[in-house]
Scaffold this motif. Structure first.
Motif, PDB file in Angstrom:
ATOM      1  N   SER A  49       0.827  -1.209   0.000  1.00 51.11           N
ATOM      2  CA  SER A  49       0.000   0.000   0.000  1.00 51.11           C
ATOM      3  C   SER A  49       0.859   1.256   0.000  1.00 51.11           C
ATOM      4  CB  SER A  49      -0.935   0.000   1.209  1.00 51.11           C
ATOM      5  OG  SER A  49      -0.219   0.215   2.419  1.00 51.11           O
ATOM      6  N   VAL A  50       2.050   1.193   0.619  1.00 53.85           N
ATOM      7  CA  VAL A  50       2.927   2.370   0.627  1.00 53.85           C
ATOM      8  C   VAL A  50       3.851   2.384  -0.588  1.00 53.85           C
ATOM      9  CG1 VAL A  50       2.843   2.590   3.130  1.00 53.85           C
ATOM     10  CG2 VAL A  50       4.663   1.244   2.089  1.00 53.85           C
ATOM     11  N   ASP A  51       4.029   1.220  -1.228  1.00 52.77           N
ATOM     12  CA  ASP A  51       4.840   1.141  -2.448  1.00 52.77           C
ATOM     13  C   ASP A  51       4.271   0.040  -3.338  1.00 52.77           C
ATOM     14  OD1 ASP A  51       6.665   1.155  -4.471  1.00 52.77           O
ATOM     15  OD2 ASP A  51       8.372   0.489  -3.251  1.00 52.77           O
ATOM     16  N   PRO A  52       3.264   0.370  -4.143  1.00 46.34           N
ATOM     17  CA  PRO A  52       2.624  -0.649  -4.981  1.00 46.34           C
ATOM     18  C   PRO A  52       3.573  -1.335  -5.950  1.00 46.34           C
ATOM     19  CG  PRO A  52       1.283   1.344  -4.877  1.00 46.34           C
ATOM     20  CD  PRO A  52       2.596   1.679  -4.255  1.00 46.34           C
ATOM     21  N   GLY A  53       4.691  -0.708  -6.241  1.00 42.06           N
ATOM     22  CA  GLY A  53       5.637  -1.300  -7.176  1.00 42.06           C
ATOM     23  C   GLY A  53       6.735  -2.108  -6.517  1.00 42.06           C
ATOM     24  N   SER A  54       6.633  -2.382  -5.218  1.00 40.54           N
ATOM     25  CA  SER A  54       7.683  -3.117  -4.513  1.00 40.54           C
ATOM     26  C   SER A  54       7.726  -4.567  -4.989  1.00 40.54           C
ATOM     27  CB  SER A  54       7.438  -3.071  -3.001  1.00 40.54           C
ATOM     28  OG  SER A  54       8.354  -3.918  -2.328  1.00 40.54           O
ATOM     29  N   SER A  55       8.741  -4.885  -5.774  1.00 42.75           N
ATOM     30  CA  SER A  55       8.878  -6.255  -6.275  1.00 42.75           C
ATOM     31  C   SER A  55       9.185  -7.217  -5.134  1.00 42.75           C
ATOM     32  CB  SER A  55       9.985  -6.319  -7.329  1.00 42.75           C
ATOM     33  OG  SER A  55      11.224  -5.885  -6.794  1.00 42.75           O
ATOM     34  N   VAL A  56       9.845  -6.728  -4.100  1.00 48.31           N
ATOM     35  CA  VAL A  56      10.172  -7.584  -2.955  1.00 48.31           C
ATOM     36  C   VAL A  56       8.907  -7.980  -2.211  1.00 48.31           C
ATOM     37  CG1 VAL A  56      11.437  -7.709  -0.774  1.00 48.31           C
ATOM     38  CG2 VAL A  56      12.463  -6.561  -2.734  1.00 48.31           C
ATOM     39  N   ALA A  57       8.030  -7.003  -1.955  1.00 47.74           N
ATOM     40  CA  ALA A  57       6.778  -7.296  -1.260  1.00 47.74           C
ATOM     41  C   ALA A  57       5.894  -8.223  -2.090  1.00 47.74           C
ATOM     42  CB  ALA A  57       6.043  -6.004  -0.935  1.00 47.74           C
ATOM     43  N   LEU A  58       5.873  -8.020  -3.390  1.00 43.36           N
ATOM     44  CA  LEU A  58       5.079  -8.885  -4.259  1.00 43.36           C
ATOM     45  C   LEU A  58       5.590 -10.325  -4.232  1.00 43.36           C
ATOM     46  CD1 LEU A  58       4.487  -6.627  -7.391  1.00 43.36           C
ATOM     47  CD2 LEU A  58       2.693  -7.692  -5.997  1.00 43.36           C
ATOM     48  N   ALA A  59       6.909 -10.479  -4.282  1.00 42.04           N
ATOM     49  CA  ALA A  59       7.482 -11.825  -4.242  1.00 42.04           C
ATOM     50  C   ALA A  59       7.165 -12.514  -2.916  1.00 42.04           C
ATOM     51  CB  ALA A  59       8.986 -11.755  -4.465  1.00 42.04           C
ATOM     52  N   ASN A  60       7.233 -11.763  -1.832  1.00 44.34           N
ATOM     53  CA  ASN A  60       6.905 -12.340  -0.528  1.00 44.34           C
ATOM     54  C   ASN A  60       5.435 -12.729  -0.444  1.00 44.34           C
ATOM     55  OD1 ASN A  60       9.523 -12.060   0.431  1.00 44.34           O
ATOM     56  ND2 ASN A  60       9.132 -10.064   1.367  1.00 44.34           N
ATOM     57  N   LEU A  61       4.576 -11.888  -1.008  1.00 45.91           N
ATOM     58  CA  LEU A  61       3.147 -12.190  -0.976  1.00 45.91           C
ATOM     59  C   LEU A  61       2.837 -13.439  -1.804  1.00 45.91           C
ATOM     60  CD1 LEU A  61       0.450 -11.177   0.161  1.00 45.91           C
ATOM     61  CD2 LEU A  61       0.174  -9.794  -1.906  1.00 45.91           C
ATOM     62  N   LYS A  62       3.487 -13.558  -2.941  1.00 48.24           N
ATOM     63  CA  LYS A  62       3.302 -14.764  -3.762  1.00 48.24           C
ATOM     64  C   LYS A  62       3.743 -16.006  -2.983  1.00 48.24           C
ATOM     65  CE  LYS A  62       5.031 -17.067  -7.909  1.00 48.24           C
ATOM     66  NZ  LYS A  62       5.939 -16.966  -9.089  1.00 48.24           N
ATOM     67  N   SER A  63       4.904 -15.937  -2.338  1.00 52.15           N
ATOM     68  CA  SER A  63       5.390 -17.074  -1.554  1.00 52.15           C
ATOM     69  C   SER A  63       4.446 -17.396  -0.401  1.00 52.15           C
ATOM     70  CB  SER A  63       6.791 -16.768  -1.014  1.00 52.15           C
ATOM     71  OG  SER A  63       7.726 -16.625  -2.063  1.00 52.15           O
ATOM     72  N   PHE A  64       3.886 -16.364   0.199  1.00 57.26           N
ATOM     73  CA  PHE A  64       2.942 -16.565   1.294  1.00 57.26           C
ATOM     74  C   PHE A  64       1.710 -17.329   0.811  1.00 57.26           C
ATOM     75  CE2 PHE A  64      -0.737 -14.997   3.764  1.00 57.26           C
ATOM     76  CZ  PHE A  64      -0.356 -15.421   5.033  1.00 57.26           C
ATOM     77  N   TYR A  65       1.168 -16.946  -0.332  1.00 50.54           N
ATOM     78  CA  TYR A  65      -0.009 -17.634  -0.859  1.00 50.54           C
ATOM     79  C   TYR A  65       0.330 -19.070  -1.281  1.00 50.54           C
ATOM     80  CZ  TYR A  65      -2.475 -13.165  -0.847  1.00 50.54           C
ATOM     81  OH  TYR A  65      -3.086 -11.996  -0.455  1.00 50.54           O
ATOM     82  N   LEU A  66       1.541 -19.295  -1.810  1.00 48.22           N
ATOM     83  CA  LEU A  66       1.958 -20.655  -2.142  1.00 48.22           C
ATOM     84  C   LEU A  66       2.007 -21.518  -0.885  1.00 48.22           C
ATOM     85  CD1 LEU A  66       4.811 -19.963  -4.739  1.00 48.22           C
ATOM     86  CD2 LEU A  66       2.552 -20.963  -5.199  1.00 48.22           C
ATOM     87  N   ARG A 109      -6.271 -14.536  -5.521  1.00 44.84           N
ATOM     88  CA  ARG A 109      -5.236 -13.605  -5.035  1.00 44.84           C
ATOM     89  C   ARG A 109      -3.868 -13.947  -5.620  1.00 44.84           C
ATOM     90  NH1 ARG A 109      -6.795 -12.123   1.248  1.00 44.84           N
ATOM     91  NH2 ARG A 109      -9.048 -12.174   0.960  1.00 44.84           N
ATOM     92  N   LEU A 110      -3.596 -15.228  -5.713  1.00 40.04           N
ATOM     93  CA  LEU A 110      -2.306 -15.632  -6.271  1.00 40.04           C
ATOM     94  C   LEU A 110      -2.196 -15.216  -7.731  1.00 40.04           C
ATOM     95  CD1 LEU A 110       0.366 -17.065  -5.858  1.00 40.04           C
ATOM     96  CD2 LEU A 110      -0.777 -19.238  -6.339  1.00 40.04           C
ATOM     97  N   LYS A 111      -3.252 -15.388  -8.507  1.00 45.08           N
ATOM     98  CA  LYS A 111      -3.225 -14.977  -9.911  1.00 45.08           C
ATOM     99  C   LYS A 111      -3.067 -13.462 -10.042  1.00 45.08           C
ATOM    100  CE  LYS A 111      -5.939 -18.832 -11.779  1.00 45.08           C
ATOM    101  NZ  LYS A 111      -7.221 -19.236 -12.402  1.00 45.08           N
ATOM    102  N   ALA A 112      -3.692 -12.711  -9.139  1.00 42.67           N
ATOM    103  CA  ALA A 112      -3.570 -11.253  -9.184  1.00 42.67           C
ATOM    104  C   ALA A 112      -2.121 -10.827  -8.943  1.00 42.67           C
ATOM    105  CB  ALA A 112      -4.488 -10.624  -8.140  1.00 42.67           C
ATOM    106  N   VAL A 113      -1.458 -11.466  -7.986  1.00 49.70           N
ATOM    107  CA  VAL A 113      -0.052 -11.142  -7.708  1.00 49.70           C
ATOM    108  C   VAL A 113       0.816 -11.485  -8.912  1.00 49.70           C
ATOM    109  CG1 VAL A 113       1.950 -11.731  -6.289  1.00 49.70           C
ATOM    110  CG2 VAL A 113      -0.275 -11.387  -5.214  1.00 49.70           C
TER     111      VAL A 113
END
Length: 440
Positions: A388-405, A426-430
């Motif tokens: 939410s504070v950095d929508p383009g954070s590739s690190v946060a996106l990668a972590n979120l994908k791993s979390f959903y996996l 949610r996983l497809k959206a990430v």
């Protein structure tokens, strides 16, 4: 030598030797301290006044004091190097911290660290105004923290966070020339090489000045005293000098608390370079020193209300301490203990990197063999807050994908409403966002 090469050049251009070679301490001939874990470079502070103005003796002494203080306070870390780099503001290629860092990365060994302190100085009558900045990095090694590999996770699922690492700008400081002169006199009294480890022993002062080189190696250390020896072909006394007397540094550090911050950063870098099982000083001692020096910085800058610059610097310091605590104490935490990165998030609420670091601890606790003291929803919320504070954070996106996996593989971690369909959506959206980021 128990401490590798510790050398500081004075304000003039002089050769600073290492084990088998010598080099000039200017922007084009930066030092290479063989065996040093961390090299600290103090760049000559840029004068912000009118071109051609002559600085007072107090202003000229300030740069020398900073470099001497850095040397003496860092000797406890052993394998370090400290050098002063004279700069030419009129050179066609200015000696910026970024340029110096790039050149240092070209010749230091992989994994070793560099800290660069620089700043701007302005002089008005009996006052000096200055603002310092600091840059630190390791060659080929980003400042990241990663969760340990987990057998329950697929190979592509990893959790990583990085320390915010833009150049750190400290708040402006006001110094009186009379204070600088008094501190300079105190340093000169301390810079005496004695025949034995006693202030009562006969001694020879180390001559300091604009045309006097200072190039020594340390060959022994006992109870706050170090035995120093001048490099070959360099004048200077040989014997014992006290570096453990904090009263020598206290007055200067009250005026320039960023020197405590510099000290703490060197401890952080050396601990990460050596790892938890490194040699002396131990990882535990390095953590203790880093915590203490960051605390001193905080006490000096926060007592009367800190400027935003110092608050940001303190937040990054808290992140460094959190990383060392996690590496040394493990990811699991006792019930009721605070997240080691919680204070960093509170001080930097708009930093995705800070929120990522805090999220790693929550993810471990909820979902990767931790004590389940954190609910999975809390871990997800932390990652979403980072985005939410950095929508383009590739690190946060990668972590979120791993979390959903992880939630896919372990259904018992899911909460009401997080069924297979919701999780797949949610996983497809990430993944769609990640693919969009990769497009040119």
């Amino acid at each position: 030598m128990t401490l590798v090469l510790l050398a500081v050049a004075s304000l003039s251009l002089v050769l600073v030797p290492r084990a088998q070679a010598g080099m000039v301490t200017d922007c084009n001939h930066l030092p290479d301290f063989e065996g040093a874990d961390v090299t600290t470079l103090v760049l000559q502070y840029e004068y912000a006044g009118r071109p051609g103005d002559r600085l007072s003796e107090a202003a000229r002494n300030l740069s020398l004091l900073i470099q001497m203080d850095s040397l003496l306070t860092q000797l406890k870390y052993r394998n370090i190097g400290v050098a002063f780099v004279q700069t030419d503001p009129y050179a066609p290629n200015p000696c910026t911290p970024e340029r110096v860092a790039q050149r240092m990365m070209g010749h230091i060994p992989s994994g070793k660290g560099v800290v660069i302190l620089s700043g701007r100085l302005f002089e008005v009558e009996d006052r000096l105004y200055l603002q310092s900045s600091m840059l630190f990095l390791r060659k080929d090694v980003p400042e990241v923290l990663s969760l340990p590999a987990n057998a329950d996770l697929p190979k592509e699922a990893t959790f990583t966070a990085r320390l915010p690492q833009a150049p750190i700008a400290f708040a402006p400081r006001l110094l009186l020339k009379a204070d600088i002169e008094a501190i300079n006199a105190q340093f000169r009294q301390a810079m005496v090489v004695r025949q034995s480890r006693s202030y009562e022993a006969p001694g020879t002062p180390i001559e300091l000045g604009g045309d006097m080189p200072f190039a020594y190696s340390v060959v022994g250390e006992q109870e706050g005293w170090m035995y120093i020896k001048p490099f070959r072909d360099y004048p200077g006394p040989e014997g014992w000098i006290n570096f453990g007397d904090d009263t020598v540094h206290a007055a200067l550090h009250r005026l320039l608390p960023e020197l405590d911050y510099l000290d703490a950063t060197v401890a952080y870098l050396q601990s990460r370079i050596r790892g938890p099982e490194g040699g002396a000083p131990s990882a535990g001692k390095l953590l203790e020193w880093s915590q203490a020096k960051f605390m001193q910085f905080g006490e000096m800058t926060m007592k009367d209300g800190a400027a935003n610059a110092d608050r940001t610097a303190m937040a990054i310091g808290l992140g460094m301490v959190g990383i060392l605590e996690t590496e040394q104490n493990g990811w699991g935490k006792e019930p009721g203990n605070a997240n080691p990165f919680g204070a960093m998030v509170a001080a930097m609420p708009y930093s995705a990197d800070a929120r990522n670091l805090a999220s790693l601890v929550d993810i471990y606790s909820c979902c990767l063999g931790g004590d389940r003291s954190v609910e999975p929803q809390t871990a997800e919320r932390g990652l979403l807050d980072a985005l939410s504070v950095d929508p383009g954070s590739s690190v946060a996106l990668a972590n979120l994908k791993s979390f959903y996996l992880q939630l896919q593989r372990l259904p018992d971690l899911r909460w009401p409403g997080m069924d297979e369909a919701a999780l797949s959506k949610r996983l497809k959206a990430v993944q769609a966002v990640q693919q969009a980021q990769q497009q040119p």
